[in-house]
Design an enzyme around this catalytic site. Structure first.
Site, PDB file in Angstrom:
ATOM      1  N   LYS A 150       2.671  11.016   7.081  1.00  5.55           N
ATOM      2  CA  LYS A 150       1.963  10.857   8.209  1.00  5.55           C
ATOM      3  C   LYS A 150       2.407  11.571   9.350  1.00  5.55           C
ATOM      4  O   LYS A 150       2.335  12.910   9.697  1.00  5.55           O
ATOM      5  CB  LYS A 150       1.874   9.459   8.405  1.00  5.55           C
ATOM      6  CG  LYS A 150       0.944   8.837   7.458  1.00  5.55           C
ATOM      7  CD  LYS A 150       0.618   7.474   7.875  1.00  5.55           C
ATOM      8  CE  LYS A 150      -0.099   6.623   7.011  1.00  5.55           C
ATOM      9  NZ  LYS A 150      -1.307   6.674   6.502  1.00  5.55           N
ATOM     10  N   ASP A 177       9.698   2.894   1.661  1.00  5.66           N
ATOM     11  CA  ASP A 177       8.263   3.714   2.038  1.00  5.66           C
ATOM     12  C   ASP A 177       8.132   3.509   3.640  1.00  5.66           C
ATOM     13  O   ASP A 177       7.420   2.599   4.182  1.00  5.66           O
ATOM     14  CB  ASP A 177       7.091   3.201   1.161  1.00  5.66           C
ATOM     15  CG  ASP A 177       5.922   4.103   1.583  1.00  5.66           C
ATOM     16  OD1 ASP A 177       5.971   4.819   2.769  1.00  5.66           O
ATOM     17  OD2 ASP A 177       4.879   4.065   0.623  1.00  5.66           O
ATOM     18  N   PHE A 233       0.895  -1.456   0.113  1.00  5.71           N
ATOM     19  CA  PHE A 233       0.039   0.059  -0.008  1.00  5.71           C
ATOM     20  C   PHE A 233       0.947   1.206   0.020  1.00  5.71           C
ATOM     21  O   PHE A 233       1.523   1.444   0.923  1.00  5.71           O
ATOM     22  CB  PHE A 233      -1.011   0.125   1.193  1.00  5.71           C
ATOM     23  CG  PHE A 233      -1.962   1.089   1.098  1.00  5.71           C
ATOM     24  CD1 PHE A 233      -3.192   0.993   0.469  1.00  5.71           C
ATOM     25  CD2 PHE A 233      -1.585   2.519   1.636  1.00  5.71           C
ATOM     26  CE1 PHE A 233      -4.032   2.259  -0.004  1.00  5.71           C
ATOM     27  CE2 PHE A 233      -2.333   3.504   1.301  1.00  5.71           C
ATOM     28  CZ  PHE A 233      -3.567   3.282   0.755  1.00  5.71           C
TER      29      PHE A 233
HETATM   30  C1  PLP Z   1       3.216   2.911   3.488  1.00  6.41           C
HETATM   31  C2  PLP Z   1       2.345   4.038   3.029  1.00  6.41           C
HETATM   32  N1  PLP Z   1       2.599   4.590   1.897  1.00  6.41           N
HETATM   33  C3  PLP Z   1       1.634   5.516   1.508  1.00  6.41           C
HETATM   34  C4  PLP Z   1       0.627   5.789   2.039  1.00  6.41           C
HETATM   35  C5  PLP Z   1      -0.263   7.278   1.314  1.00  6.41           C
HETATM   36  O1  PLP Z   1      -0.225   8.142   2.123  1.00  6.41           O
HETATM   37  P1  PLP Z   1      -1.380   9.232   1.913  1.00  6.41           P
HETATM   38  O2  PLP Z   1      -2.900   8.567   2.547  1.00  6.41           O
HETATM   39  O3  PLP Z   1      -0.958  10.279   2.917  1.00  6.41           O
HETATM   40  O4  PLP Z   1      -1.391   9.828   0.466  1.00  6.41           O
HETATM   41  C6  PLP Z   1       0.002   5.302   3.207  1.00  6.41           C
HETATM   42  C7  PLP Z   1      -0.929   5.591   3.676  1.00  6.41           C
HETATM   43  O5  PLP Z   1      -1.745   4.827   4.647  1.00  6.41           O
HETATM   44  C8  PLP Z   1       0.989   4.115   3.616  1.00  6.41           C
HETATM   45  O6  PLP Z   1       0.604   3.489   4.746  1.00  6.41           O
END
Ligand code: PLP
Length: 425
Positions: free
Chosen positions: A276, A247, A162
């Site tokens: 976040k 990530d 994700f």
């Molecule tokens: C590992 C990871 N990458 C990217 C994102 C995307 O972040 P955003 O919702 O701020 O676009 C998330 C969101 O849950 C995430 O957990």
């Protein structure tokens, strides 16, 4: 008064004992929200205020927040240092665009780069924008530095990933719900099984520019790879001249007991993607953090964002980095995480099929024969505890790192209570 950059002595913000510990009535005061697009299916709790680990709904009921904005609230709601940094900046300047410089930008980038042991920071806003930036960065590095033929770059990603919701990012999602109806998709990605270094090694070719991986898969249910996975990715990437892009949007910034989840294996990727908690739960702040030989490939005009790196975001981001520099939150995640781990593993075989924890972060697989994840979360909410299911039968717990030991124990009591209730019903 505390300002960004001041030495931070952080006091966990913990609200008083809840008034709802016994017999929290089901049936919340739910305002109908007919003008809100239905891209979420929230629990029927209408929050009006929050402080520390606690939120209060419009009817005055209090709940312990054990989701913490999917880890965007690692420092809890309204941490006084972060609120003060935001207030101070609100009175000065909040937005300039990147057409001009401002006096928080270099300081934020320098402090965040220092925390990560890197050279450069490219600030964005949401996590998905951070990931998009990392994808563009990897491709441009591949063409400019590695010498990949034009438009031939590929990036290796893991099944169950994700990384956000843009059309390019959902192009390599393996979740049918995230993808259905959104094609045509962006090419250039190779999906391999998670936690399988050999699959990555086999997928790399001369045109591979990056391996983009969550060090722990959060949305998939807190999937913790076996020890050695990240080191193996590091070795493959170094050997094949491929960027290791971690990530750490959900796993980073204290949640796992270390500043970055990669630290658990002593691994340093080429690129961190952060988001976040970087915005302290106040403003959206994401960033791509890397070395100069990588992030230096961007030139003026090749990438940008009106709001990325704005003064308010940078001021809050600086205060977040200040909190992390103390090490206090990483320590809390480790120590409280041990408590959570011990108690959650006791539930296995009693309505819980499996539990995975790392730091103050847990994925709990509920026995589908007993209840759905949603039903467990509804029962928890009725008791005054907020958590959210993922993928049907998994519950993710990610309490704010400021949660007190007493409140954490109380939350685990509620979870045990719900499973006892379900067994009895
Ligand atoms: C590992 C990871 N990458 C990217 C994102 C995307 O972040 P955003 O919702 O701020 O676009 C998330 C969101 O849950 C995430 O957990």
């Amino acid at each position: 008064m505390l300002h960004p950059g001041d030495p931070v002595v952080s006091t966990p913000v913990v609200a008083e004992a809840p008034d709802l510990r016994e017999g929290h009535a089901a049936g919340q005061p739910v305002a109908a929200q007919p003008h809100v697009a239905r891209n979420y299916d929230p629990l029927p709790v209408v929050i009006a205020e929050a402080s520390g680990a606690w939120v209060t709904d419009v009817g005055g009921r209090r709940y312990l927040d054990c989701l913490a904005g999917y880890s965007a609230l690692n420092f809890g709601h309204a941490h006084p240092v972060l609120v003060e940094a935001a207030r101070h900046q609100l009175d000065r300047v909040t937005l300039t665009s990147r057409a001009f410089l401002h006096d928080q930008l270099e300081a934020f980038c320098a402090e965040l780069a220092g925390l990560a042991g890197m050279d450069l920071v490219l600030p964005m806003n949401t996590g998905a924008e951070g990931v998009e930036t990392a994808i563009k960065l990897s491709r441009k590095w591949g063409y400019d530095v590695k010498g990949v033929p034009a438009d031939q770059a590929n990036i290796i990603v893991a099944a169950g990933n994700f990384h956000g919701r843009t059309t390019t990012i959902v192009s390599f999602s393996t979740d049918p719900v995230a993808r259905a109806g959104f094609g045509p998709f962006t090419p250039g990605f190779r999906v391999v099984p998670y936690d399988d270094p050999q699959a990555i090694a086999d997928a790399v070719d001369d045109n591979t520019v990056a391996v983009l991986i969550e060090p722990i898969q959060g949305e998939a249910g807190v999937i913790v790879p076996q020890a050695g996975y990240l080191s193996a990715i590091r070795e493959i990437c170094s050997r094949r001249n491929v960027l290791f892009v971690a990530d750490e949007i959900q796993s980073g910034l204290g949640r796992t007991g270390t500043t970055f989840a990669c630290d658990r294996e002593g691994v340093v990727p080429d690129v961190y993607v952060l988001g976040k908690a970087l915005g302290g739960g106040i403003v959206p702040v994401s960033a791509v953090v890397s070395r100069a030989d990588v992030l230096g490939v961007f030139t003026p005009g090749s990438h940008g964002s009106t709001f990325g790196g704005n003064p308010l975001a940078c001021a809050v981001g600086r205060a977040v980095v200040g909190l992390l520099r103390t090490g206090e939150y990483q320590r809390r995640a480790r120590e409280l995480g041990e408590v959570m781990h011990a108690r959650l593993t006791g539930l296995v075989g009693h309505g819980v099929v499996a539990v995975r924890t790392v730091g103050l972060w847990a994925g709990i697989d509920v026995d589908p024969a007993l209840a759905s994840g949603r039903e467990v979360c509804e029962r928890l909410a009725a008791r005054g505890m907020l958590a959210k299911e993922t993928h049907g039968s998994t519950i993710r717990l990610a309490p704010p790192l400021v949660i007190s030991r007493t409140d954490l124990d109380w939350a685990l009591d509620q979870l045990e209570g719900v499973f006892q209730e379900l067994h009895a019903s």
